[in-house]
Design an enzyme around this catalytic site. Structure first.
Site, PDB file in Angstrom:
ATOM      1  N   LYS A   1      11.785 -21.559 -14.358  1.00 57.80           N
ATOM      2  CA  LYS A   1      12.757 -20.873 -15.197  1.00 57.80           C
ATOM      3  C   LYS A   1      13.801 -20.230 -14.295  1.00 57.80           C
ATOM      4  CE  LYS A   1      10.838 -21.520 -19.289  1.00 57.80           C
ATOM      5  NZ  LYS A   1      11.540 -22.147 -20.441  1.00 57.80           N
TER       6      LYS A   1
ATOM      7  N   LYS B   1      10.571 -31.552 -28.749  1.00 55.08           N
ATOM      8  CA  LYS B   1       9.562 -30.617 -29.238  1.00 55.08           C
ATOM      9  C   LYS B   1       9.420 -30.784 -30.749  1.00 55.08           C
ATOM     10  CE  LYS B   1      10.432 -27.065 -25.717  1.00 55.08           C
ATOM     11  NZ  LYS B   1      10.952 -25.700 -25.463  1.00 55.08           N
TER      12      LYS B   1
END
Length: 375
Positions: free
Chosen positions: A163, A266
């Site tokens: 991240k 997703k």
């Protein structure tokens, strides 16, 4: 298949360790589960909406409210197709669809992985295991980051996602690449460079081009396909879209604009497993790299993701980590486990292939709705 009822179950679970991204820090999470009941079986789905509307506009309490007031009553009265009358709320829809599909497949003795292969135009060879990837949150300290990455590489993960955000990008990436020269490495910005605009983002992210990254994921805002297309032309590293894709139509627009070379698929974000298969198939037809993303799912959502990830168009390792990477205690009888070769087995039993067992102390609320209406 006739539904007898739908139950909404909210559970509160502790993460194995706090999860930190550009959107905030999570140590404990409430999860809305959907249980669909028929005369022959019950099925489970998981809503991946987060506590606050920071990833997309959806959030946990809102998703539960729309499930109870709008989606579940419609499905009980008219089947899954009745959800189309409700605009948006992709994560809530995905949870309800998954539960109904799971119940139907369990009653027929069919595994979800086989059902998804049957409707895909690009199923690829049968895969009993899929390569596992792991995401590492923002540590704010390079030494802690290197310790965390080293731990995950030692466990056998084939791909690591870091991240990143403005001020936490080139330094951590350089440190990890120096420590792990051959590691499959990518970064995820969760839209955090949008405030810099295309010019500012290009200047910041171009510094990552020399580190051999698989991709830079979602650097700009989720509504900025044109900006991503322009940014992608300025960077050597492939751009991947995540939050920007809420349906197969969005994927079609992204491909047409040249807004990405990779897509993170997703099920919760695109409205369900069936829509996720459509996005997967589009990527395979268009030559777009694809992988199955994750949303801190429990074993319920993780089992469904593993079945999806077994499709042949997923050319890159996804966010399909072992259950113990995120959860102190999972709620299924066979949690996902990382194998020595860096893969995770795809559940082969009927439906999602796992059974749900909820610790009583974890249950916050339960609401039952019968096909005849009423709680």
């Amino acid at each position: 298949m006739e539904l007898k009822g739908i139950e909404l179950v909210t559970v509160r679970l502790s993460l194995a360790e706090p999860w930190v991204t550009a959107m905030g820090r999570i140590a404990e999470r409430s999860v809305v589960l959907v249980r669909a009941v028929t005369d022959d079986a019950e099925g489970w789905g998981e809503c991946v909406a987060q506590p606050e509307p920071t990833y997309t506009a959806e959030y946990e309490a809102g998703a539960r409210a729309v499930l109870e007031a709008h989606l579940a009553p419609r499905v009980l009265a008219g089947g899954l197709a009745a959800m189309e009358a409700v605009k948006g709320h992709q994560m809530a829809k995905a949870a309800l669809e998954a539960a109904v599909l799971d119940a139907g497949l369990r009653a027929r003795g069919v595994a979800l992985v086989d059902a998804l292969r049957a409707v895909s135009s690009h199923p690829g060879p049968h895969r009993e295991r899929v390569p596992a990837g792991v995401a590492v949150g923002v540590t704010g300290d390079v030494d802690r980051l290197l310790e965390e990455v080293g731990k995950r590489v030692g466990e056998g993960y084939r791909r690591v996602k870091l991240k990143v955000g403005p001020g936490w990008d080139v330094v951590p990436v350089a440190a990890v690449r120096d420590a792990h020269p051959g590691l499959a490495l990518q970064v995820d910005a969760n839209g955090s460079y949008r405030a810099l605009g295309v010019d500012g983002a290009a200047g910041a992210l171009a510094r990552l081009d020399g580190y051999g990254l698989l991709m830079v994921e979602q650097p700009l805002g989720d509504d900025d396909l044109v900006g991503h297309a322009e940014l992608g032309r300025r960077l050597a590293t492939p751009l991947c879209l995540d939050e920007a894709i809420a349906s197969d139509d969005d994927a079609a627009s992204a491909v047409a604009l040249g807004a990405c070379r990779v897509l993170n698929v997703k099920p919760g974000r695109v409205g369900g497993l069936r829509e996720a298969v459509r996005v997967h198939d589009r990527c395979a037809r268009s030559g777009i790299g694809a992988w199955c993303g994750g949303m801190l799912e429990t074993g319920v959502g993780r089992a469904a993701n593993l079945a999806l990830a077994a499709l042949g168009g997923f050319s890159l390792p996804g966010d399909l980590s072992a259950s113990d990477r995120y959860w102190a205690t999972d709620i299924v009888d066979r949690p996902a486990t990382l194998q020595a070769d860096g893969t995770i087995a795809v559940p082969a039993g009927p439906g999602i292939g796992v059974s749900v067992s909820l610790p009583p102390a974890s249950v916050v609320d339960r609401t039952w709705m019968s096909a005849r209406g009423g709680a």
